[in-house]
Design a protein around this motif. Structure first.
Motif, short mmCIF file in Angstrom:
data_model
loop_
_atom_site.label_atom_id
_atom_site.label_comp_id
_atom_site.label_asym_id
_atom_site.label_seq_id
_atom_site.Cartn_x
_atom_site.Cartn_y
_atom_site.Cartn_z
N GLY A 46 -20.73 5.19 2.51
CA GLY A 46 -20.98 6.06 1.39
C GLY A 46 -22.35 5.83 0.76
N SER A 47 -23.17 5.04 1.45
CA SER A 47 -24.53 4.75 0.96
C SER A 47 -25.50 5.76 1.56
CB SER A 47 -24.95 3.34 1.37
OG SER A 47 -24.08 2.37 0.84
N SER A 48 -26.64 5.92 0.91
CA SER A 48 -27.66 6.80 1.46
C SER A 48 -28.41 6.10 2.59
CB SER A 48 -28.65 7.21 0.38
OG SER A 48 -29.44 6.09 -0.02
N THR A 49 -28.99 6.88 3.47
CA THR A 49 -29.80 6.31 4.54
C THR A 49 -30.94 5.49 3.95
OG1 THR A 49 -29.30 8.21 5.96
CG2 THR A 49 -31.19 6.85 6.58
N GLY A 50 -31.51 5.98 2.86
CA GLY A 50 -32.60 5.27 2.22
C GLY A 50 -32.19 3.90 1.71
N THR A 51 -30.98 3.81 1.16
CA THR A 51 -30.48 2.53 0.66
C THR A 51 -30.30 1.54 1.81
OG1 THR A 51 -29.35 3.56 -1.20
CG2 THR A 51 -28.58 1.38 -0.53
N ILE A 52 -29.77 2.02 2.92
CA ILE A 52 -29.56 1.15 4.08
C ILE A 52 -30.90 0.62 4.59
CG2 ILE A 52 -28.75 1.04 6.47
CD1 ILE A 52 -26.61 3.13 5.68
N TYR A 53 -31.86 1.53 4.72
CA TYR A 53 -33.17 1.11 5.21
C TYR A 53 -33.88 0.21 4.19
CZ TYR A 53 -33.18 3.94 9.44
OH TYR A 53 -32.90 4.43 10.69
N HIS A 54 -33.65 0.45 2.92
CA HIS A 54 -34.27 -0.39 1.88
C HIS A 54 -33.80 -1.84 2.01
CE1 HIS A 54 -35.61 -1.89 -1.99
NE2 HIS A 54 -34.36 -2.25 -2.26
N HIS A 55 -32.51 -2.02 2.25
CA HIS A 55 -31.96 -3.37 2.32
C HIS A 55 -32.19 -4.05 3.66
CE1 HIS A 55 -29.99 -3.65 -1.57
NE2 HIS A 55 -29.44 -2.44 -1.39
N PHE A 56 -32.18 -3.27 4.74
CA PHE A 56 -32.17 -3.90 6.07
C PHE A 56 -33.29 -3.44 7.01
CE2 PHE A 56 -27.81 -3.81 4.43
CZ PHE A 56 -27.57 -5.18 4.36
N GLY A 57 -34.00 -2.39 6.67
CA GLY A 57 -35.15 -1.97 7.46
C GLY A 57 -34.84 -1.11 8.66
N SER A 58 -33.72 -1.38 9.33
CA SER A 58 -33.36 -0.66 10.56
C SER A 58 -31.95 -1.06 10.97
CB SER A 58 -34.33 -1.00 11.69
OG SER A 58 -34.23 -2.39 12.02
N LYS A 59 -31.44 -0.37 11.97
CA LYS A 59 -30.14 -0.76 12.52
C LYS A 59 -30.21 -2.19 13.06
CE LYS A 59 -27.22 0.05 16.54
NZ LYS A 59 -26.97 0.89 17.73
N GLU A 60 -31.32 -2.52 13.70
CA GLU A 60 -31.49 -3.87 14.27
C GLU A 60 -31.53 -4.91 13.15
OE1 GLU A 60 -33.20 -1.16 15.18
OE2 GLU A 60 -32.17 -0.94 17.12
N GLY A 61 -32.18 -4.57 12.03
CA GLY A 61 -32.22 -5.49 10.91
C GLY A 61 -30.85 -5.70 10.30
N LEU A 62 -30.07 -4.64 10.24
CA LEU A 62 -28.70 -4.71 9.74
C LEU A 62 -27.85 -5.58 10.65
CD1 LEU A 62 -26.44 -3.82 7.89
CD2 LEU A 62 -26.41 -1.61 9.03
N ALA A 63 -27.98 -5.37 11.96
CA ALA A 63 -27.23 -6.16 12.92
C ALA A 63 -27.61 -7.64 12.82
CB ALA A 63 -27.48 -5.65 14.34
N ALA A 64 -28.90 -7.91 12.66
CA ALA A 64 -29.36 -9.29 12.55
C ALA A 64 -28.80 -9.94 11.28
CB ALA A 64 -30.88 -9.34 12.55
N ALA A 65 -28.72 -9.18 10.19
CA ALA A 65 -28.18 -9.72 8.94
C ALA A 65 -26.72 -10.12 9.12
CB ALA A 65 -28.33 -8.70 7.82
N ILE A 66 -25.96 -9.30 9.82
CA ILE A 66 -24.56 -9.64 10.11
C ILE A 66 -24.50 -10.89 10.97
CG2 ILE A 66 -22.45 -8.90 11.28
CD1 ILE A 66 -23.23 -6.01 10.60
N TYR A 67 -25.29 -10.91 12.02
CA TYR A 67 -25.28 -12.02 12.98
C TYR A 67 -25.65 -13.33 12.30
CZ TYR A 67 -25.73 -14.17 17.60
OH TYR A 67 -25.55 -14.96 18.72
N PHE A 68 -26.70 -13.31 11.49
CA PHE A 68 -27.17 -14.54 10.85
C PHE A 68 -26.20 -15.02 9.77
CE2 PHE A 68 -31.78 -13.30 12.01
CZ PHE A 68 -31.62 -13.88 13.28
N ALA A 69 -25.56 -14.09 9.07
CA ALA A 69 -24.55 -14.48 8.09
C ALA A 69 -23.40 -15.20 8.79
CB ALA A 69 -24.03 -13.26 7.34
N ALA A 70 -23.00 -14.68 9.94
CA ALA A 70 -21.93 -15.32 10.72
C ALA A 70 -22.37 -16.69 11.24
CB ALA A 70 -21.52 -14.41 11.88
N LEU A 71 -23.57 -16.75 11.77
CA LEU A 71 -24.08 -18.00 12.32
C LEU A 71 -24.19 -19.07 11.24
CD1 LEU A 71 -24.94 -18.64 15.26
CD2 LEU A 71 -27.30 -18.31 14.54
N ASP A 72 -24.71 -18.69 10.08
CA ASP A 72 -24.84 -19.63 8.97
C ASP A 72 -23.48 -20.10 8.47
OD1 ASP A 72 -27.55 -19.30 9.20
OD2 ASP A 72 -27.77 -18.05 7.41
N ASP A 73 -22.50 -19.20 8.51
CA ASP A 73 -21.15 -19.55 8.09
C ASP A 73 -20.55 -20.58 9.05
OD1 ASP A 73 -19.20 -18.88 6.00
OD2 ASP A 73 -17.94 -18.22 7.66
#
Length: 208
Positions: A46-73
């Motif tokens: 339910g977020s705007s495309t702009g909000t997603i890109y603002h926080h993560f830069g790209s689909k790859e950046g979003l995927a990396a954020a998920i991956y790194f959160a899991a790895l750090d956990d």
């Protein structure tokens, strides 16, 4: 909401970020990683495309954020477990136990990590992944070095230890996550910990 996201991005000011991450993970879990689009994530969150890109830069950046959160956990759990050990064999069992317990406790994140690993390791954030993996295995390597010097385990190329120690557990966990086996990996912790130890331990002398 995955606890890993709460720990990686705490506070009310990070709520939108956590929500997008959680929705993106659901999208990735429902479809193939490479096939999921930003539009699907936008619709789910339910977020705007702009909000997603603002926080993560790209689909790859979003995927990396998920991956790194899991790895750090995972790393946080490893760190706590290793502090409670006093021998290399105890450390190895703790490592295998935490690895399996984390996967069972976080199946969606675990599936995502397995599916996206190649993309993250060859993408724009590969150096960040390399740095995290060095930290991830750093504490265990200290135990291994001491054990090699004490003649308890074999001196092997450093890059082979992770595969020897976790490879068999990983294979089983992946089979469990995909439904190819139904018995929980938790029931086999001792089996995999023992197999990992035997894969690197110095064999006792025949005349000992």
């Amino acid at each position: 909401m995955e606890p890993a996201f709460e720990r990686a991005y705490p506070g009310t000011n990070k709520a939108t970020k956590r929500h997008i991450l959680s929705c993106a993970l659901k999208c990735f879990d429902e479809g193939r990683f490479e096939a999921v689009t930003i539009e699907e994530i936008r619709e789910k969150s339910g977020s705007s495309t702009g909000t997603i890109y603002h926080h993560f830069g790209s689909k790859e950046g979003l995927a990396a954020a998920i991956y790194f959160a899991a790895l750090d956990d995972q790393q946080a759990s490893f760190k706590v477990a290793l502090l409670k050990t006093s021998s290399v064999r105890e450390a190895l069992k703790a490592w295998v136990s935490v690895y399996i317990e984390w996967i069972v406790g976080n199946p969606r994140l675990a599936r995502f990590m397995f599916e996206s690993r190649k993309s993250i390791s060859t993408g724009a954030r590969k150096e960040q992944l390399k740095e995290r993996n060095e930290v991830r295995y750093g504490a265990l390597k200290k135990f291994l070095l001491i054990a090699v010097e004490a003649g308890l385990i074999r001196s092997l190329p450093a890059e082979t230890y992770p595969s020897l120690l976790i490879g068999q557990s990983e294979n089983y966990c992946r089979a469990w996550l995909s439904g190819r086996v139904t018995t929980s990996p938790l029931e086999h912790i001792d089996v995999f910990a023992d197999a990992a130890w035997r894969s690197i331990a110095v064999a006792p002398r025949a005349d000992a």
